[in-house]
Motif scaffolding. Structure first.
Motif, PDB file in Angstrom:
ATOM      1  N   MET A   1       0.825  -1.206   0.000  1.00 21.12           N
ATOM      2  CA  MET A   1       0.000   0.000   0.000  1.00 21.12           C
ATOM      3  C   MET A   1       0.861   1.258   0.000  1.00 21.12           C
ATOM      4  N   LYS A   2       1.926   1.264   0.813  1.00 15.72           N
ATOM      5  CA  LYS A   2       2.782   2.429   0.890  1.00 15.72           C
ATOM      6  C   LYS A   2       3.427   2.732  -0.455  1.00 15.72           C
ATOM      7  N   LYS A   3       3.882   1.683  -1.143  1.00 16.11           N
ATOM      8  CA  LYS A   3       4.565   1.863  -2.415  1.00 16.11           C
ATOM      9  C   LYS A   3       3.617   2.390  -3.480  1.00 16.11           C
ATOM     10  N   ASN A   4       2.345   2.007  -3.409  1.00 13.59           N
ATOM     11  CA  ASN A   4       1.381   2.384  -4.427  1.00 13.59           C
ATOM     12  C   ASN A   4       0.594   3.640  -4.066  1.00 13.59           C
ATOM     13  N   LEU A   5       0.863   4.220  -2.893  1.00 19.59           N
ATOM     14  CA  LEU A   5       0.070   5.352  -2.427  1.00 19.59           C
ATOM     15  C   LEU A   5       0.189   6.549  -3.359  1.00 19.59           C
ATOM     16  N   SER A   6       1.392   6.832  -3.821  1.00 13.31           N
ATOM     17  CA  SER A   6       1.586   7.976  -4.724  1.00 13.31           C
ATOM     18  C   SER A   6       0.852   7.769  -6.039  1.00 13.31           C
ATOM     19  N   LEU A   7       0.916   6.558  -6.559  1.00 12.80           N
ATOM     20  CA  LEU A   7       0.232   6.250  -7.812  1.00 12.80           C
ATOM     21  C   LEU A   7      -1.277   6.348  -7.649  1.00 12.80           C
ATOM     22  N   ILE A   8      -1.790   5.809  -6.549  1.00 10.28           N
ATOM     23  CA  ILE A   8      -3.232   5.869  -6.281  1.00 10.28           C
ATOM     24  C   ILE A   8      -3.684   7.319  -6.141  1.00 10.28           C
ATOM     25  N   THR A   9      -2.862   8.121  -5.447  1.00  8.88           N
ATOM     26  CA  THR A   9      -3.184   9.536  -5.273  1.00  8.88           C
ATOM     27  C   THR A   9      -3.257  10.252  -6.609  1.00  8.88           C
ATOM     28  N   LEU A  10      -2.288   9.965  -7.478  1.00  8.47           N
ATOM     29  CA  LEU A  10      -2.268  10.580  -8.809  1.00  8.47           C
ATOM     30  C   LEU A  10      -3.479  10.164  -9.624  1.00  8.47           C
ATOM     31  N   LEU A  11      -3.850   8.894  -9.521  1.00  9.44           N
ATOM     32  CA  LEU A  11      -4.990   8.392 -10.281  1.00  9.44           C
ATOM     33  C   LEU A  11      -6.313   8.980  -9.792  1.00  9.44           C
ATOM     34  N   CYS A  12      -6.351   9.436  -8.548  1.00  6.26           N
ATOM     35  CA  CYS A  12      -7.577  10.020  -7.998  1.00  6.26           C
ATOM     36  C   CYS A  12      -7.852  11.418  -8.540  1.00  6.26           C
ATOM     37  N   LEU A  13      -6.862  12.019  -9.188  1.00  3.43           N
ATOM     38  CA  LEU A  13      -7.061  13.354  -9.755  1.00  3.43           C
ATOM     39  C   LEU A  13      -8.137  13.340 -10.838  1.00  3.43           C
ATOM     40  N   ILE A  14      -8.066  12.373 -11.752  1.00  5.51           N
ATOM     41  CA  ILE A  14      -9.004  12.323 -12.877  1.00  5.51           C
ATOM     42  C   ILE A  14     -10.443  12.084 -12.405  1.00  5.51           C
ATOM     43  N   PRO A  15     -10.705  11.068 -11.551  1.00  4.48           N
ATOM     44  CA  PRO A  15     -12.079  10.919 -11.037  1.00  4.48           C
ATOM     45  C   PRO A  15     -12.548  12.155 -10.271  1.00  4.48           C
ATOM     46  N   GLY A  16     -11.626  12.808  -9.569  1.00  2.00           N
ATOM     47  CA  GLY A  16     -11.997  14.014  -8.829  1.00  2.00           C
ATOM     48  C   GLY A  16     -12.441  15.125  -9.760  1.00  2.00           C
ATOM     49  N   ILE A  17     -11.703  15.319 -10.853  1.00  2.00           N
ATOM     50  CA  ILE A  17     -12.067  16.343 -11.842  1.00  2.00           C
ATOM     51  C   ILE A  17     -13.408  16.017 -12.483  1.00  2.00           C
ATOM     52  N   CYS A  18     -13.595  14.759 -12.843  1.00  2.00           N
ATOM     53  CA  CYS A  18     -14.853  14.337 -13.477  1.00  2.00           C
ATOM     54  C   CYS A  18     -16.029  14.527 -12.515  1.00  2.00           C
ATOM     55  N   ALA A  19     -15.818  14.181 -11.254  1.00  2.00           N
ATOM     56  CA  ALA A  19     -16.887  14.352 -10.266  1.00  2.00           C
ATOM     57  C   ALA A  19     -17.200  15.822 -10.052  1.00  2.00           C
ATOM     58  N   GLY A  20     -16.161  16.668 -10.088  1.00  2.00           N
ATOM     59  CA  GLY A  20     -16.385  18.101  -9.936  1.00  2.00           C
ATOM     60  C   GLY A  20     -17.183  18.697 -11.082  1.00  2.00           C
ATOM     61  N   LEU A  21     -17.095  18.079 -12.248  1.00  2.00           N
ATOM     62  CA  LEU A  21     -17.813  18.585 -13.422  1.00  2.00           C
ATOM     63  C   LEU A  21     -19.221  18.018 -13.532  1.00  2.00           C
ATOM     64  N   TRP A  22     -19.407  16.742 -13.230  1.00  2.00           N
ATOM     65  CA  TRP A  22     -20.680  16.085 -13.502  1.00  2.00           C
ATOM     66  C   TRP A  22     -21.350  15.456 -12.282  1.00  2.00           C
ATOM     67  N   ALA A  23     -20.716  15.488 -11.127  1.00  2.00           N
ATOM     68  CA  ALA A  23     -21.330  14.913  -9.925  1.00  2.00           C
ATOM     69  C   ALA A  23     -21.104  15.834  -8.735  1.00  2.00           C
ATOM     70  N   LYS A  24     -21.554  17.066  -8.880  1.00  2.00           N
ATOM     71  CA  LYS A  24     -21.319  18.065  -7.827  1.00  2.00           C
ATOM     72  C   LYS A  24     -21.935  17.689  -6.477  1.00  2.00           C
ATOM     73  N   PRO A  25     -23.146  17.130  -6.446  1.00  2.00           N
ATOM     74  CA  PRO A  25     -23.700  16.726  -5.135  1.00  2.00           C
ATOM     75  C   PRO A  25     -22.800  15.728  -4.402  1.00  2.00           C
ATOM     76  N   LEU A  26     -22.216  14.796  -5.149  1.00  2.00           N
ATOM     77  CA  LEU A  26     -21.305  13.824  -4.534  1.00  2.00           C
ATOM     78  C   LEU A  26     -20.066  14.516  -3.998  1.00  2.00           C
ATOM     79  N   VAL A  27     -19.530  15.440  -4.770  1.00  2.00           N
ATOM     80  CA  VAL A  27     -18.314  16.151  -4.363  1.00  2.00           C
ATOM     81  C   VAL A  27     -18.550  16.944  -3.082  1.00  2.00           C
ATOM     82  N   TYR A  28     -19.667  17.661  -3.035  1.00  2.00           N
ATOM     83  CA  TYR A  28     -19.960  18.450  -1.833  1.00  2.00           C
ATOM     84  C   TYR A  28     -20.254  17.551  -0.631  1.00  2.00           C
ATOM     85  N   ALA A  29     -20.784  16.376  -0.899  1.00  2.00           N
ATOM     86  CA  ALA A  29     -21.099  15.451   0.195  1.00  2.00           C
ATOM     87  C   ALA A  29     -19.843  14.903   0.857  1.00  2.00           C
TER      88      ALA A  29
END
Length: 206
Positions: free
Chosen positions: A1-29
């Motif tokens: 988990m420790k070794k993959n944490l940076s990669l997982i964090t980087l990969l969370c950027l894209i879902p975060g951007i998509c959620a900010g654009l099309w799933a605002k209620p989820l983001v605010y929640a």
């Protein structure tokens, strides 16, 4: 988990951007996750810095070498170098270019401080305040004073042993907090995109 944490964090950027654009209620929640993450980091930075510096200064004092002086000079040089480098990068990249902050009303007033007042404010009278407000300069100063003074008292070694235990404790807590990084990145980037839109993605590129 420790070794993959940076990669997982980087990969969370894209879902975060998509959620900010099309799933605002989820983001605010889930926006509270990012707030909790930042609060935990603010909570830990003071104790981590203090408990890390004190044993180092104490050990240097016991050895009676120039390690302490070199550490202080290195800190000053690195601070000045980082300040200069960041100033140049901000000037060249202009990261806020093309971004317009929302207009806000402010009824307050500014107050100019003299050099004497600025220096005085670096030495607060309440030791709790420096940790509550994360005043790093005051924390570092207190840590150096504590490390040097611990070498002059009878039970200084026992005191340092206790501080080392606290240091290990805070580092372990920090390690657990780091596991929240992917979720915090998703929360923070999602909320930012939801509030400011796609313009935030092109800031500094124009």
């Amino acid at each position: 988990m420790k070794k993959n944490l940076s990669l997982i964090t980087l990969l969370c950027l894209i879902p975060g951007i998509c959620a900010g654009l099309w799933a605002k209620p989820l983001v605010y929640a889930v926006s509270f996750i990012g707030t909790i993450y930042i609060n935990l980091l603010k909570f830990l930075i003071g104790p981590v810095v203090f408990t890390s510096i004190v044993p180092t200064v104490y050990a240097s004092t016991q050895r009676k070498d120039n390690t302490l002086l070199r550490a202080v000079l290195t800190y000053i040089v690195m601070f000045l170098a980082s300040f200069f480098l960041m100033s140049v990068l901000v000037k060249l990249l202009n990261p806020s270019g093309g971004f317009v902050f929302p207009a806000t009303e402010w009824d307050g007033s500014t107050q100019s401080l003299s050099l004497q007042e600025i220096i005085i404010n670096l030495f607060p009278a309440n030791p709790v305040t420096i940790f509550a407000e994360t005043k790093l300069f005051a924390i570092i100063l207190l840590a150096y004073m504590s490390g040097i003074s611990a070498a002059q008292i009878k039970n200084g070694k026992k005191l340092i042993s206790g501080i080392v235990i606290l240091r290990d404790l805070f580092f372990r807590i920090l390690e657990y907090v780091m596991y929240l990084t992917p979720a915090a990145v998703f929360s923070l980037i999602g909320k930012t995109v939801a509030e400011y839109g796609t313009i935030i993605l092109g800031v500094g590129l124009k």
